[in-house]
Design a protein around this motif. Structure first.
Motif, PDB file in Angstrom:
ATOM      1  N   THR A 155       5.846   3.859  10.508  1.00  0.00           N
ATOM      2  CA  THR A 155       6.902   3.480   9.640  1.00  0.00           C
ATOM      3  C   THR A 155       7.873   2.669  10.585  1.00  0.00           C
ATOM      4  OG1 THR A 155       8.338   5.506   9.596  1.00  0.00           O
ATOM      5  CG2 THR A 155       6.748   5.157   7.962  1.00  0.00           C
ATOM      6  N   GLY A 156       8.717   1.646  10.135  1.00  0.00           N
ATOM      7  CA  GLY A 156       9.825   1.042  10.897  1.00  0.00           C
ATOM      8  C   GLY A 156       9.856  -0.333  10.201  1.00  0.00           C
ATOM      9  N   VAL A 157      10.434  -1.357  11.142  1.00  0.00           N
ATOM     10  CA  VAL A 157      10.836  -2.523  10.326  1.00  0.00           C
ATOM     11  C   VAL A 157       9.578  -3.504  10.683  1.00  0.00           C
ATOM     12  CG1 VAL A 157      12.374  -4.644  10.627  1.00  0.00           C
ATOM     13  CG2 VAL A 157      13.194  -2.411  11.229  1.00  0.00           C
ATOM     14  N   ASN A 158       9.089  -3.881   9.326  1.00  0.00           N
ATOM     15  CA  ASN A 158       8.056  -4.892   9.224  1.00  0.00           C
ATOM     16  C   ASN A 158       8.404  -6.438   9.217  1.00  0.00           C
ATOM     17  OD1 ASN A 158       5.717  -6.237   8.404  1.00  0.00           O
ATOM     18  ND2 ASN A 158       5.084  -4.413   7.051  1.00  0.00           N
ATOM     19  N   SER A 159       8.122  -6.997  10.231  1.00  0.00           N
ATOM     20  CA  SER A 159       8.495  -8.526  10.407  1.00  0.00           C
ATOM     21  C   SER A 159       7.397  -9.377  10.203  1.00  0.00           C
ATOM     22  CB  SER A 159       9.006  -8.629  11.634  1.00  0.00           C
ATOM     23  OG  SER A 159       8.177  -8.353  12.770  1.00  0.00           O
ATOM     24  N   VAL A 160       6.126  -8.831   9.835  1.00  0.00           N
ATOM     25  CA  VAL A 160       4.871  -9.712   9.800  1.00  0.00           C
ATOM     26  C   VAL A 160       4.249  -9.646   8.364  1.00  0.00           C
ATOM     27  CG1 VAL A 160       4.013  -9.545  12.097  1.00  0.00           C
ATOM     28  CG2 VAL A 160       3.362  -7.903  10.547  1.00  0.00           C
ATOM     29  N   ASP A 161       4.399  -8.924   7.432  1.00  0.00           N
ATOM     30  CA  ASP A 161       3.927  -8.903   6.084  1.00  0.00           C
ATOM     31  C   ASP A 161       4.808  -9.197   4.957  1.00  0.00           C
ATOM     32  OD1 ASP A 161       1.304  -7.830   7.181  1.00  0.00           O
ATOM     33  OD2 ASP A 161       2.311  -5.911   7.334  1.00  0.00           O
ATOM     34  N   ASN A 162       4.154  -9.880   3.754  1.00  0.00           N
ATOM     35  CA  ASN A 162       5.029 -10.124   2.696  1.00  0.00           C
ATOM     36  C   ASN A 162       4.809  -8.951   1.637  1.00  0.00           C
ATOM     37  OD1 ASN A 162       2.200 -10.744   1.985  1.00  0.00           O
ATOM     38  ND2 ASN A 162       3.095 -12.307   0.587  1.00  0.00           N
ATOM     39  N   VAL A 163       4.519  -7.823   2.070  1.00  0.00           N
ATOM     40  CA  VAL A 163       4.501  -6.666   1.123  1.00  0.00           C
ATOM     41  C   VAL A 163       5.012  -5.484   1.984  1.00  0.00           C
ATOM     42  CG1 VAL A 163       1.980  -6.354   1.520  1.00  0.00           C
ATOM     43  CG2 VAL A 163       3.284  -5.272  -0.552  1.00  0.00           C
ATOM     44  N   GLU A 164       5.950  -4.626   1.621  1.00  0.00           N
ATOM     45  CA  GLU A 164       6.365  -3.443   2.195  1.00  0.00           C
ATOM     46  C   GLU A 164       6.502  -2.320   1.299  1.00  0.00           C
ATOM     47  OE1 GLU A 164      10.063  -4.101   4.444  1.00  0.00           O
ATOM     48  OE2 GLU A 164       9.071  -5.982   5.662  1.00  0.00           O
ATOM     49  N   GLN A 165       6.240  -1.254   1.978  1.00  0.00           N
ATOM     50  CA  GLN A 165       5.917   0.024   0.983  1.00  0.00           C
ATOM     51  C   GLN A 165       6.636   1.163   1.807  1.00  0.00           C
ATOM     52  OE1 GLN A 165       2.431   2.498  -0.587  1.00  0.00           O
ATOM     53  NE2 GLN A 165       2.595   0.734  -1.831  1.00  0.00           N
ATOM     54  N   ILE A 166       7.452   1.880   1.117  1.00  0.00           N
ATOM     55  CA  ILE A 166       7.736   3.221   1.490  1.00  0.00           C
ATOM     56  C   ILE A 166       7.366   4.331   0.629  1.00  0.00           C
ATOM     57  CG2 ILE A 166      10.081   4.724   1.908  1.00  0.00           C
ATOM     58  CD1 ILE A 166      11.448   2.056   2.374  1.00  0.00           C
ATOM     59  N   TYR A 167       6.664   5.321   1.211  1.00  0.00           N
ATOM     60  CA  TYR A 167       6.105   6.457   0.723  1.00  0.00           C
ATOM     61  C   TYR A 167       6.916   7.614   1.114  1.00  0.00           C
ATOM     62  CZ  TYR A 167       3.233   9.863  -1.456  1.00  0.00           C
ATOM     63  OH  TYR A 167       2.510  11.025  -2.227  1.00  0.00           O
ATOM     64  N   ILE A 168       7.375   8.524   0.396  1.00  0.00           N
ATOM     65  CA  ILE A 168       8.026   9.747   0.791  1.00  0.00           C
ATOM     66  C   ILE A 168       7.430  11.033  -0.218  1.00  0.00           C
ATOM     67  CG2 ILE A 168      10.258  11.241   0.976  1.00  0.00           C
ATOM     68  CD1 ILE A 168      11.505   8.503   0.635  1.00  0.00           C
ATOM     69  N   ALA A 169       6.552  11.834   0.562  1.00  0.00           N
ATOM     70  CA  ALA A 169       5.887  12.680  -0.190  1.00  0.00           C
ATOM     71  C   ALA A 169       6.779  14.048  -0.527  1.00  0.00           C
ATOM     72  CB  ALA A 169       4.798  13.422   0.846  1.00  0.00           C
ATOM     73  N   SER A 170       7.722  14.391   0.182  1.00  0.00           N
ATOM     74  CA  SER A 170       8.751  15.371  -0.283  1.00  0.00           C
ATOM     75  C   SER A 170       9.988  14.589   0.029  1.00  0.00           C
ATOM     76  CB  SER A 170       8.402  16.613   0.878  1.00  0.00           C
ATOM     77  OG  SER A 170       7.232  17.105   0.416  1.00  0.00           O
ATOM     78  N   PRO A 171      10.572  14.127  -1.311  1.00  0.00           N
ATOM     79  CA  PRO A 171      11.763  13.436  -0.902  1.00  0.00           C
ATOM     80  C   PRO A 171      12.915  14.521  -1.070  1.00  0.00           C
ATOM     81  CG  PRO A 171      11.117  13.129  -3.196  1.00  0.00           C
ATOM     82  CD  PRO A 171       9.965  13.723  -2.238  1.00  0.00           C
ATOM     83  N   PRO A 172      14.156  14.090  -0.433  1.00  0.00           N
ATOM     84  CA  PRO A 172      15.418  14.952  -0.880  1.00  0.00           C
ATOM     85  C   PRO A 172      15.998  14.664  -2.171  1.00  0.00           C
ATOM     86  CG  PRO A 172      16.042  13.105   0.646  1.00  0.00           C
ATOM     87  CD  PRO A 172      14.552  13.153   0.491  1.00  0.00           C
TER      88      PRO A 172
END
Length: 173
Positions: A155-172
């Motif tokens: 995970t990090g800053v994505n500067s190459v794709d026109n799609v970004e996704q965050i997934y949190i399995a156990s969120p606060p």
């Protein structure tokens, strides 16, 4: 993809789904296979048309929940906060996808320079601002080593794709 477009038209008569919405919907609802997150062997996973259609239905049946959002950014509004509440139990998946204009041409067949014209960045931040979650980044991006092709996405800053996704399995909560 055509069935999803047709179903979207049934639920939102006269409103066509944009290609970026369709792509984002398919990636957002795909069944992850292979390495966690996107990978070079299985991409974003296996298309789950039932889950995608259910998301369209949920959004149409409860428009105030904002399960699918289509919006614009401009030079006068460079960010768009979208607050939501997590129950602290169910996983959170957030996906952003956009149609980027044509970038600069290159004659280099193996150029590794980013070509995005509009580099949007997705992040989730806790209400107190202390916790931030960033999207998947493929392991080969920025470090060009064939040995990394089988590694998990980070995970990090994505500067190459026109799609970004965050997934949190156990969120606060």
């Amino acid at each position: 993809a055509l069935l999803l477009q047709d179903y979207y038209d049934d639920r939102y008569p006269g409103s066509a789904m944009r290609s970026s919405m369709l792509k984002g919907l398919m990636l957002h609802t795909a069944d992850d296979i292979g390495n966690p997150g996107p990978d070079y062997r299985y991409g974003w996973g296996l298309l789950n048309t039932q889950r995608a259609a259910s998301l369209i239905k949920d959004d149409a049946d409860s428009p105030t929940t904002h399960r699918m959002i289509e919006d614009l950014l401009s030079s006068t509004s460079a960010s768009k906060p979208l607050p939501f509440i997590s129950d602290g139990i169910d996983p959170i998946r957030v996906t952003i996808c956009w149609t980027d204009p044509v970038g600069t041409d290159t004659l280099d067949h193996d150029s590794r320079s980013p070509r995005l014209v509009h580099d949007l960045n997705l992040k989730l931040t806790s209400p107190d601002g202390t916790v931030q979650f960033l999207p998947f980044v493929m392991p080969w991006v920025g470090v060009w080593d064939n040995d990394l092709l089988n590694d998990n996405a980070t995970t990090g800053v994505n500067s190459v794709d026109n799609v970004e996704q965050i997934y949190i399995a156990s969120p606060p909560a």
